[in-house]
Enzyme design. Structure first.
Site, PDB file in Angstrom:
ATOM      1  NE  ARG A   1      -6.974 -12.127 -18.764  1.00  0.00           N
ATOM      2  CZ  ARG A   1      -5.756 -11.594 -18.854  1.00  0.00           C
ATOM      3  NH1 ARG A   1      -4.992 -11.490 -17.773  1.00  0.00           N
ATOM      4  NH2 ARG A   1      -5.261 -11.181 -20.001  1.00  0.00           N
ATOM      5  CD  GLN A   2      -8.979 -12.121 -11.279  1.00  0.00           C
ATOM      6  OE1 GLN A   2      -9.282 -11.434 -12.253  1.00  0.00           O
ATOM      7  NE2 GLN A   2      -7.763 -12.126 -10.763  1.00  0.00           N
ATOM      8  CE1 TYR A   3     -11.548 -17.716 -17.586  1.00  0.00           C
ATOM      9  CE2 TYR A   3      -9.431 -17.948 -16.504  1.00  0.00           C
ATOM     10  CZ  TYR A   3     -10.170 -17.642 -17.627  1.00  0.00           C
ATOM     11  OH  TYR A   3      -9.549 -17.244 -18.774  1.00  0.00           O
TER      12      TYR A   3
ATOM     13  CB  THR B   1     -19.555 -19.553 -15.071  1.00  0.00           C
ATOM     14  OG1 THR B   1     -19.173 -18.187 -15.091  1.00  0.00           O
ATOM     15  CG2 THR B   1     -19.205 -20.199 -16.385  1.00  0.00           C
TER      16      THR B   1
ATOM     17  CB  VAL C   1     -18.129  -6.581 -13.562  1.00  0.00           C
ATOM     18  CG1 VAL C   1     -17.473  -6.088 -14.836  1.00  0.00           C
ATOM     19  CG2 VAL C   1     -19.295  -5.700 -13.197  1.00  0.00           C
ATOM     20  CG  PHE C   2     -16.945 -12.345 -16.192  1.00  0.00           C
ATOM     21  CD1 PHE C   2     -17.129 -12.677 -14.859  1.00  0.00           C
ATOM     22  CD2 PHE C   2     -17.524 -13.149 -17.155  1.00  0.00           C
ATOM     23  CE1 PHE C   2     -17.886 -13.781 -14.487  1.00  0.00           C
ATOM     24  CE2 PHE C   2     -18.285 -14.257 -16.788  1.00  0.00           C
ATOM     25  CZ  PHE C   2     -18.469 -14.573 -15.459  1.00  0.00           C
TER      26      PHE C   2
ATOM     27  CE1 TYR D   1      -4.483  -0.981  -0.150  1.00  0.00           C
ATOM     28  CE2 TYR D   1      -3.369  -2.981   0.587  1.00  0.00           C
ATOM     29  CZ  TYR D   1      -4.473  -2.356   0.029  1.00  0.00           C
ATOM     30  OH  TYR D   1      -5.570  -3.111  -0.349  1.00  0.00           O
TER      31      TYR D   1
ATOM     32  CD  GLU E   1      -7.014  -6.013   0.401  1.00  0.00           C
ATOM     33  OE1 GLU E   1      -5.817  -5.827   0.702  1.00  0.00           O
ATOM     34  OE2 GLU E   1      -7.623  -5.293  -0.427  1.00  0.00           O
TER      35      GLU E   1
ATOM     36  N   PRO F   1     -12.130  -5.815 -14.647  1.00  0.00           N
ATOM     37  CG  PRO F   1     -10.229  -4.546 -14.997  1.00  0.00           C
ATOM     38  CD  PRO F   1     -11.046  -5.640 -15.617  1.00  0.00           C
TER      39      PRO F   1
ATOM     40  N   GLY G   1     -21.612 -15.505 -18.833  1.00  0.00           N
ATOM     41  CA  GLY G   1     -22.001 -14.960 -17.527  1.00  0.00           C
ATOM     42  C   GLY G   1     -22.835 -15.920 -16.698  1.00  0.00           C
TER      43      GLY G   1
END
Ligand code: HEM
Length: 390
Positions: free
Chosen positions: A204-206, A271, A381-382, A98, A140, A384, A269
């Protein structure tokens, strides 16, 4: 809570910072990556840098947070902070990073504002930054502490691979070492980290689409031929291949019981909702659920069989579908054209949306116009979250 000393400075400069922040964030990222090129190896997505969506999301989040401090003192934009914190933890963002972001962001602000940035204004915005940073760090820490292991990534082996829809593939992984596995909740996602052709790692995020409650991770990946990541995962990963997966994160989680649920999705979308429906079915949920799905045509709908099976087991569930082309299938309450949400909405509905941004814009507007308050419209949202800026 913003200090009385900073409040008037933030109130007075918020319009100018909100206007300038979109041109400040690209400069911030240039500075950040020049000083820390390692952040482009396995943390920040270079595609999101190139298309500007990450800059937009960061700018939006700062503007939203500062607006809250001024307009709703004593409250925080919880949904937004949670979304960012879940994304951060899936990437292993650490408290020590940070101050680094602070330095380069404020250098970029100073360059942009020049002499207009008085010491008082700089101090006030520094306070805003650290209020936001500490709020994120706190969430976090809590999210990291909920995991079964203290690592960010663990190796997972591909054990099953099946085509679904058009250009989409379902990939199932099992642990490739003894790292303790966190049980995932339906609707959660993992970060997937892989080396690209030039050796640099990308992430990537899945969403986990299946078996979420077991020590198995299943994701569905749609091929984007012009993208960087999905062609690598489609072409380079064979059964027995090992890749890195993060612990599961994401707070778009659907409860078994409660007020009527409206799930509206388009394309890939579906998933998160496929995972949610499967879990609701496994728990014998009797919740009233309206599932609405839009796709190009019946064959392009990914996870179709899984979703239909789950819906079949849910006594309170109904399905309507919309297709842009092709013959309308029997038995799926199918219509041609674009999705119409209105008939599905009741006063107390909880609405979940996931799909491409233009689709979500359209259906979110329909829900708002029908009188559903914004806090009961949840969305994934896939990529950002560029809606943060809206
Ligand atoms: C993503 C805000 C600090 C690394 C994001 C997003 C926002 C954000 C809004 C987009 C979330 C989404 O996907 O919708 C902030 C704010 C910070 C902060 C306001 C400080 C107060 C940090 C720090 C790091 C970091 C210290 C560590 C280097 C990342 C990464 C992503 C991200 C790697 C994903 C980027 C991508 O996929 O391209 N952050 N962040 N952030 N943040 Fe932060």
């Amino acid at each position: 809570m913003l200090s009385p000393k900073s409040f008037p400075f933030i109130e007075a400069t918020l319009p100018i910072i909100a206007e300038r922040i979109s041109s400040i964030t690209p400069n911030f990222y240039n500075r950040l990556f020049a000083a820390h090129p390692e952040l482009l190896d396995g943390i920040f997505s270079r595609s999101n840098q190139k298309n500007g969506t990450q800059q937009q999301a960061l700018a939006g989040s700062i503007a939203v947070f500062a607006t809250y401090l001024v307009k709703h003192p004593g409250t925080a934009p919880e949904t937004m902070l949670a979304r960012v914190a879940h994304k951060h933890t899936s990437l292993g963002v650490a408290e020590e990073q940070y101050p680094i972001v602070y330095k380069h962001l404020f250098d970029a602000i100073a360059e942009d504002l020049g002499d207009a940035l008085t010491p008082e204004i700089a101090d006030a915005w520094t306070e805003v930054y650290w209020l936001m940073a500490h709020a994120l760090i706190k969430i976090e820490k809590g999210l990291y502490a909920q995991q079964a292991n203290a690592g960010i990534y663990a190796p997972w082996k591909l054990v099953e691979r099946a085509e679904t829809g058009v250009d989409s593939v379902i990939l199932s992984f099992e642990p490739a070492d003894g790292t303790p596995v966190t049980v995932a909740k339906p609707g959660q996602f993992v970060s997937v980290r892989m080396p690209m052709a030039d050796g640099l790692r990308q992430v990537r995020q899945y969403t986990l689409s299946n078996d979420v409650e077991h020590a198995r991770r299943t994701i569905t990946v749609k091929l984007d031929v012009n993208g960087e990541f999905s062609p690598v995962i489609h072409n380079n990963l064979e059964i027995g291949g090992v890749i890195e997966l993060s612990n599961p994160y994401g707070d778009l989680v659907i409860d078994n019981e409660g007020s009527p649920l409206v799930i509206a999705t388009a394309g890939i979308g579906c998933t998160p909702s496929a995972a949610a429906l499967q879990t609701l079915a496994a728990h014998g949920s009797t919740r009233k659920i309206t599932v609405l799905h839009a796709d190009q045509e019946i064959t392009t709908w990914p996870l179709r069989e899984q979703m239909l099976e789950s819906i079949g087991k849910l006594p309170g569930a109904t399905l309507s579908t919309w297709f842009e082309r092709g013959e309308l299938p029997e038995g799926l309450n199918a219509q041609s054209g674009y999705m119409d949400l209105a008939a599905a909405l009741s006063e107390d509905a909880q609405v979940y949306l996931c799909g491409p941004l233009p689709f979500m814009n359209a259906v979110r507007t329909q829900a708002l116009e029908a009188g559903i308050p914004a806090e009961r419209i949840h969305y994934e949202v896939f990529g950002p979250d560029v809606w943060l800026a809206a």
